[in-house]
Design a protein around this motif. Structure first.
Motif, PDB file in Angstrom:
ATOM      1  N   GLN A   1       0.754  -1.349   0.078  1.00  0.00           N
ATOM      2  CA  GLN A   1      -0.144  -0.040  -0.133  1.00  0.00           C
ATOM      3  C   GLN A   1       0.929   1.256  -0.019  1.00  0.00           C
ATOM      4  O   GLN A   1       0.286   2.528  -0.052  1.00  0.00           O
ATOM      5  CB  GLN A   1      -0.978  -0.214   1.100  1.00  0.00           C
ATOM      6  N   GLY A   2       2.073   1.189   0.141  1.00  0.00           N
ATOM      7  CA  GLY A   2       3.067   2.052   0.006  1.00  0.00           C
ATOM      8  C   GLY A   2       4.304   2.014  -0.500  1.00  0.00           C
ATOM      9  O   GLY A   2       5.373   1.488   0.087  1.00  0.00           O
ATOM     10  N   ILE A   3       4.560   2.010  -1.899  1.00  0.00           N
ATOM     11  CA  ILE A   3       5.830   1.848  -2.383  1.00  0.00           C
ATOM     12  C   ILE A   3       7.013   2.406  -2.105  1.00  0.00           C
ATOM     13  O   ILE A   3       8.114   2.031  -2.223  1.00  0.00           O
ATOM     14  CB  ILE A   3       5.716   1.356  -3.985  1.00  0.00           C
TER      15      ILE A   3
ATOM     16  N   ASN B   1       1.113   9.021  -9.845  1.00  0.00           N
ATOM     17  CA  ASN B   1       0.589   9.257  -8.330  1.00  0.00           C
ATOM     18  C   ASN B   1       1.270   8.634  -7.136  1.00  0.00           C
ATOM     19  O   ASN B   1       1.937   7.433  -7.675  1.00  0.00           O
ATOM     20  CB  ASN B   1      -0.840   9.266  -8.082  1.00  0.00           C
ATOM     21  N   GLY B   2       1.285   8.928  -6.037  1.00  0.00           N
ATOM     22  CA  GLY B   2       1.967   8.337  -5.003  1.00  0.00           C
ATOM     23  C   GLY B   2       1.214   7.415  -4.306  1.00  0.00           C
ATOM     24  O   GLY B   2       1.813   6.645  -3.147  1.00  0.00           O
ATOM     25  N   PHE B   3       0.042   7.016  -4.549  1.00  0.00           N
ATOM     26  CA  PHE B   3      -0.828   6.022  -3.883  1.00  0.00           C
ATOM     27  C   PHE B   3      -1.247   4.875  -4.546  1.00  0.00           C
ATOM     28  O   PHE B   3      -1.041   5.052  -5.970  1.00  0.00           O
ATOM     29  CB  PHE B   3      -1.947   6.867  -3.367  1.00  0.00           C
TER      30      PHE B   3
ATOM     31  N   GLN C   1       1.611   5.862   3.030  1.00  0.00           N
ATOM     32  CA  GLN C   1       0.661   4.563   2.940  1.00  0.00           C
ATOM     33  C   GLN C   1      -0.625   5.181   2.245  1.00  0.00           C
ATOM     34  O   GLN C   1      -1.108   6.259   2.365  1.00  0.00           O
ATOM     35  CB  GLN C   1       0.505   4.011   4.043  1.00  0.00           C
ATOM     36  N   THR C   2      -1.415   4.194   1.587  1.00  0.00           N
ATOM     37  CA  THR C   2      -2.795   4.640   0.967  1.00  0.00           C
ATOM     38  C   THR C   2      -3.572   4.069   2.060  1.00  0.00           C
ATOM     39  O   THR C   2      -3.903   3.029   2.156  1.00  0.00           O
ATOM     40  CB  THR C   2      -2.887   3.779  -0.471  1.00  0.00           C
TER      41      THR C   2
END
Length: 881
Positions: A374-376, A626-628, A668-669
């Motif tokens: 959930q958060g690469i 995007n970041g999520f 994190q997403t």
């Protein structure tokens, strides 16, 4: 390495196949690893309970993780790849059109069963369809969109309707299908376990046999000697930081000799071998010498003076949140009515259908990692720190995740996979079994909640005093934030002038607890909503009126002290639900009602970002970074719609990607914030692209990058000494009704939700329906009981997630009270769908038989006994919940 092989012949998708297999080999393994059939998935092997590995054998649907290949010799096998083009096109289109695909891991199995069922029942009845799909578990959709899709598919095959054309415009407010829905439905969109590489090695882990023990020795000699083993990694092989964690570095990637194991999910060794069977055999050969120690399993005992310290990085009190406003003692003493009691919620397994998996491969510059997390960007930092490498040597790409619900925030197998890749300089893929998954990742917190709530003679709430203690297990994860969130939502969506709330999270030797959909709010809602019901009875008000009388509105002060200034749609949801409430009461039904709110965005003083890049490619497409993470919630589709709305370009132009090409780390997403933050970032980037397109074609912009970023830094920590606290950016609000039949069984649910603005109405409804069904399981059947710190079961049906035959109709009423800080007025909806559900069920049960139920799950009730799951083996005492 493969043992002696023998030949088996059968018909596969209309063609004869002769394949060499090992003795006892399952058909699932044969199809995936020897015949490259990827539509069959491994979600629970060898249980045969999820349906993801379904095939049709001689016209009969069969799960393949239990079926030995030898037994299908001479038989006809059909997989989704062999279904007729007409059926494939029609069903995948209908599933996409009806929003019947979310994460998509379960969908190929569901699709094949639907094809088989409709072939034999061309005019399906909903009840029969629900029973037919019972062998396929879906954790995301709640099944209703799937039912609609299969019914439409049958109509298309009968020639009664035309095959629907999938919408392609994709502006905000339109139900654009999930961008990968068609490929996912057909099993063509790969998950991590579907990825392959030349020379691929397979990984396996050694997990702790004890919840607490001193590790006296780790002997890998026998494992290393097994033919086919390429590497066995232990703590000695970690060149950099061995401890990781989202909030505290308290979780060892590999436990060292001389340290304690702290839960049964701790990892002591990792193996890489030429095939999965060899890797797992080698893992079994690793000899660990333990000196068992008494585990700490009761959170209250863990917090008592003199308790053994569970984790050396932090004392047993992980967090302590205090919210006080006014004199609660005096307010309760002066109240006309006071109710209270103790409520207890349970530990819950996320039960995402795709077990944890990772693939890492060496590159000339360093390493490429394929993660389902959930958060690469957190993955990238942790892996680089573990290897002792600069950040830019690790490139992480998010692969479609087969469900998460918060359970894939923490590192699972990414670090061990990367370490094996670094040691061997070969690509390595590591996939957990379902049993390992249940032991390893953080769960939903069991929380004990003590409440006193008062009101005046007219039913206006006067004060809430609450004390909460949550079992966070062996590692911090985000457990402290879960209890912080529970404290902040302790008063529910109601106007309460005086509050006295304390919430504590405790370390124990249970499996860790961290983020799960609802994140502490579901637990608090179960207690506060019961108190509101009890007070309504004391005052002589009906339960709808009691809630309406106390509902938060613009200008009211929320429990943390924040004054709400915008987008407070709670009373609109109550009014939307009122006709359904009146009708149920008039019909004499047992009915429950509950309200809820859920923050959108982390808030509580966290600085948050949304970051996006739009890159114009030479082929005329636009890559949308995007970041999520996308994990089935439809985030990437919603972000494309934001870009379409601003630029006017068709949705097909945009290609969403989530990787570390650009520095877009947002954490994190989680926290229902993906759409809120990334939507605004994409909107900002799209405005720059739209400006550049004025008088210019897209092709002339090839190579240009348009950036968007939003920063939220104006929230305050709980209990901060400020005149006007603002703990959260936005809230979603909901009211739900649960109605029982005359035997106390679930009859229907109506859910009215303030979503700000529905960027994609069909997807929003699907998210809420899925969350409601998850909430029904939370209320009635789901629990991850532990004995001596270890899960009692990892069997899917015993864990209690509802099946298609169990779900009642769920009607969703969308209320739109636009959020000015959200993209086009939207706010997050991924979590709030299950916040009020358990409380509404409890209220309906009390209306049915007069019993106040204060412990989840409420298995001892007619609604639970009527369901097909959650019939658990007896829990042995002495281990805590």
């Amino acid at each position: 390495m493969d043992a002696a092989l023998h030949e088996v012949t059968f018909e596969l998708n209309g063609r004869p196949v002769c394949v060499r297999v090992a003795a006892g080999e399952t058909l699932l393994h044969t199809l995936r690893e020897r015949l490259a059939i990827r539509s069959v998935k491994d979600g629970c092997a060898p249980q045969g309970q999820c349906g993801c590995c379904l095939v049709v054998v001689d016209d009969h649907p069969k799960t393949t993780c239990l079926l030995q290949t030898d037994r299908v010799a001479g038989h006809r096998i059909l997989t989704l790849e062999g279904v007729t083009d007409r059926e494939r096109t029609a069903l995948s289109t209908c599933l996409a059109y009806c929003a019947g695909v979310q994460c998509g891991f379960c969908t190929p199995g569901i699709a094949l069963r639907a094809v088989s069922f409709v072939r034999h029942h061309p005019t399906p009845v909903r009840a029969d369809l629900a029973k037919a799909l019972d062998g396929n578990l879906c954790r995301c959709t709640g099944y209703h969109k799937v039912f609609e899709a299969v019914e439409l598919y049958a109509q298309v095959l009968r020639g009664e309707v035309e095959l629907p054309r999938l919408p392609t415009d994709g502006r905000v407010g339109q139900s654009l299908p999930n961008l990968s829905a068609v490929r996912a439905a057909l099993g063509e969109r790969p998950f991590v376990a579907d990825l392959d590489r030349p020379g691929l090695l397979h990984g396996a882990l050694v997990l702790s046999a004890h919840p607490r023990a001193l590790v006296a020795g780790i002997d890998t000699t026998a494992a290393r000697a097994l033919p086919g083993v390429q590497a066995v990694a232990t703590w000695r092989d970690v060149p950099g930081d061995r401890l990781q964690g989202l909030l505290y570095p308290d979780w060892p990637i590999l436990v060292a000799e001389g340290e304690e194991v702290r839960c049964v999910g701790d990892v002591l060794a990792a193996v890489a071998a030429v095939d999965e069977a060899t890797a797992r055999r080698a893992a079994d050969l690793v000899q660990v010498t333990y000196q068992p120690l008494p585990p700490v399993l009761d959170p209250f005992a863990a917090l008592a003076p003199g308790a053994p310290r569970v984790n050396p990085v932090h004392d047993n009190l992980l967090s302590h949140t205090v919210l006080r406003r006014g004199d609660a003692e005096a307010a309760l003493r002066q109240s006309a009515h006071v109710v209270g009691g103790r409520w207890q919620t349970q530990r819950i397994e996320h039960l995402f259908l795709e077990p944890e998996a990772c693939l890492a491969e060496p590159t000339t510059h360093g390493m490429r990692v394929f993660s389902q997390g959930q958060g690469i960007f957190d993955d990238q930092r942790a892996i680089a720190a573990m290897l002792g490498w600069p950040l830019d040597r690790v490139h992480v790409e998010q692969v479609a995740s087969g469900g998460s619900f918060g359970g894939k925030e923490d590192l699972s197998v990414q670090a061990q996979t990367a370490l094996l890749c670094a040691l061997t300089r070969e690509p390595v893929r590591l996939v957990l079994t379902r049993a390992q998954s249940v032991r390893m990742h953080p769960k939903r917190h069991p929380i004990t909640l003590d409440y006193e709530v008062g009101c005046d003679a007219q039913g206006q709430l006067t004060a809430v005093r609450a004390r909460m203690v949550g079992d966070s297990g062996a590692y911090a994860s985000v457990g402290g934030k879960v209890l912080e969130r529970a404290a902040g939502h302790a008063c529910g969506p109601y106007r309460v002038p005086v509050v006295d709330i304390e919430a504590r999270a405790a370390y124990t030797n249970h499996p860790p607890c961290g983020a799960m959909r609802g994140f502490g709010v579901c637990q608090a809602a179960f207690a506060i909503e019961a108190c509101v019901d009890l007070l309504a009875e004391r005052v002589g008000l009906d339960r709808w009126t009691m809630r309406d009388r106390n509902a938060l509105q613009v200008g009211d002060r929320y429990s943390t002290g924040q004054v709400l200034t915008k987008s407070v749609g709670l009373r609109q949801t109550l009014r939307a639900l009122r006709p359904h409430w009146d009708a149920a009461v008039a019909a004499g039904r047992a009915v429950g009602i509950a309200c809820g709110l859920k923050n959108s965005g982390l808030g509580n003083g966290a600085v948050e970002f949304g970051r996006a890049r739009l890159v114009v490619e030479v082929d005329g497409t636009v890559s949308l970074y995007n970041g999520f993470s996308e994990m089935g919630q439809g985030l990437l589709t919603a972000l494309v719609q934001c870009a379409v709305e601003v630029t006017g370009l068709p949705a097909a132009v945009f290609r969403p990607r989530v990787d570390t090409t650009f520095a877009l780390g947002c954490g994190q997403t989680t926290g229902s914030r993906g759409t809120l933050l990334s939507g605004r970032a994409v909107q900002a980037a799209a405005e720059k692209l739209a400006a550049a397109l004025q008088g210019c074609s897209l092709g002339l912009l090839a190579g240009q990058v348009f950036s968007g970023e939003v920063r939220i830094d104006d929230t305050t920590a709980p209990g901060a000494d400020v005149a006007e606290p603002k703990t959260h950016t936005s809230f979603g609000f909901a009211t739900q009704l649960v109605e029982l039949d005359d035997q106390g069984r679930l009859l229907r649910v109506v859910a009215a939700h303030d979503v700000g603005r529905a960027l994609n109405p069909a997807a929003v409804v699907g998210q809420i329906q899925g969350a409601v069904v998850m909430g029904l399981g939370y209320a009635l059947t789901e629990s991850l009981d532990c004995d001596n710190g270890a899960p009692v079961t990892h069997k899917l049906r015993e864990l209690g997630a509802l099946r298609s035959r169990d779900v009642p109709p769920v009607e969703v009423l969308l209320v739109e009270d636009p959020e000015p800080e959200g993209p086009f007025g939207a706010k997050g909806v991924g979590e709030i769908g299950l916040v009020p559900t358990a409380a509404a069920v409890a209220g309906a049960l009390r209306a049915f038989d007069g019993r106040l139920r204060t412990v989840l799950p409420m298995r001892d009730c007619p609604a639970a006994r009527a369901l097909s799951v959650g019939h658990h083996p007896p829990h042995r005492p002495g281990s805590g919940p």
